[in-house]
Design an enzyme around this catalytic site. Sequence first.
Site, PDB file in Angstrom:
ATOM      1  CG  HIS A   1     -29.690 -47.724 -38.356  1.00 13.58           C
ATOM      2  ND1 HIS A   1     -29.335 -46.636 -39.109  1.00 13.58           N
ATOM      3  CD2 HIS A   1     -29.938 -48.721 -39.242  1.00 13.58           C
ATOM      4  CE1 HIS A   1     -29.371 -46.956 -40.397  1.00 13.58           C
ATOM      5  NE2 HIS A   1     -29.747 -48.209 -40.497  1.00 13.58           N
TER       6      HIS A   1
ATOM      7  CB  CYS B   1     -39.780 -41.093 -39.088  1.00 13.15           C
ATOM      8  SG  CYS B   1     -40.145 -39.692 -38.021  1.00 13.15           S
TER       9      CYS B   1
ATOM     10  CB  CYS C   1     -37.476 -40.078 -31.446  1.00 15.67           C
ATOM     11  SG  CYS C   1     -37.239 -41.236 -32.816  1.00 15.67           S
TER      12      CYS C   1
ATOM     13  CD  GLU D   1     -33.345 -39.258 -42.901  1.00 18.89           C
ATOM     14  OE1 GLU D   1     -33.113 -39.700 -41.759  1.00 18.89           O
ATOM     15  OE2 GLU D   1     -33.520 -38.042 -43.136  1.00 18.89           O
TER      16      GLU D   1
ATOM     17  CB  THR E   1     -34.336 -36.363 -39.960  1.00 26.98           C
ATOM     18  OG1 THR E   1     -33.980 -37.747 -39.982  1.00 26.98           O
ATOM     19  CG2 THR E   1     -35.412 -36.075 -40.966  1.00 26.98           C
TER      20      THR E   1
ATOM     21  CB  CYS F   1     -36.339 -34.786 -36.424  1.00 28.89           C
ATOM     22  SG  CYS F   1     -35.409 -35.841 -35.340  1.00 28.89           S
TER      23      CYS F   1
END
Length: 311
Positions: free
Chosen positions: A42, A97, A13, A127, A169, A199
């Site tokens: 990851h 991000c 992404c 996260e 996300t 996302c």
Amino acid sequence: MKEIILANPRGFCAGVDRAIDIVEKAITKFGPPIYVRHEVVHNKLVVRSLESKGVIFIDELAEAPSDGIVIFSAHGVSNQVEDEAKSRNLKYFDATCPLVSKVHHQVERYSKLGKIVLLIGHEGHPEVEGTMGRHNADHGSKIFLVQDKEEAEQLNIPLDSHIGLVTQTTLSLDDTKEIIEVLKKKFSNLEMPRNDDICYATQNRQDAVKQLALESDFVIVIGSKNSSNSNRLKELAERCGTKALLVDEFQDINLELLKDCNSIGITAGASAPEETVQEIAKNLGELFNFEIRSMGENKENIFFKLPPELR
Ligand code: SF4
């Protein structure tokens, strides 16, 4: 016809592209070693490749020398980590991000308003640690992590509390929807993010894997065991009634499982490289004498800018 079906979109992404680019540009500009706090994304193969170029992955900033160049991973960090980097005068780049940063800003805004913040996510994921660590209790705000429907039902806070909701996300859209339904029924003053925090990349890959699972006898998801969005892809394929496997590379595939299949679907999590997809598709195609075809279209054209110093 016996076939291998490649899902679209799949793989990297914009946030992962940017994070890897930041690390590679930093190596070129400053030379190795570069210290990256936590796996930058990851994926075992990405980590291995960056290590071979001179990256040292660390768990805590204390492991970086005071003249070291440090990079924060795409998953984001808490205020405490950023403050520590500043207080040590470390030179650092933030590969968080921008879509994770957006969630951080929401948590900061809710904190300032003194709202209760509910974060839907998985405990222990970096996260989630970073997002929880953006909360500030100075204005009487509190933050709670909600992992599933049961936890949402059991939340012991006044029903008329002013609540701001955010999510990790990379969750399953379906699971998150169920949790949000419970929260909406329970609490009257619930503020949702204007657009979903999940996302675009997670959403698009989940939509694609559902279709892939319908057209395949078996789904291979390429991604690492600690990749949240890759795990969700495997779960979704299984929920559609199709057997699925999460693998880092071709060697991880138990070929016995595929011997009676007429169609094998392949997708890749947002941190899994396209080279691995091509390698696995080619090897399986040759082994079983299957045709390879693509399913769906990749209409993603999102790009995130690098930090000015690395452009
Ligand atoms: S999966 Fe989504 S939030 Fe995570 S790095 Fe990619 S674009 Fe950003």
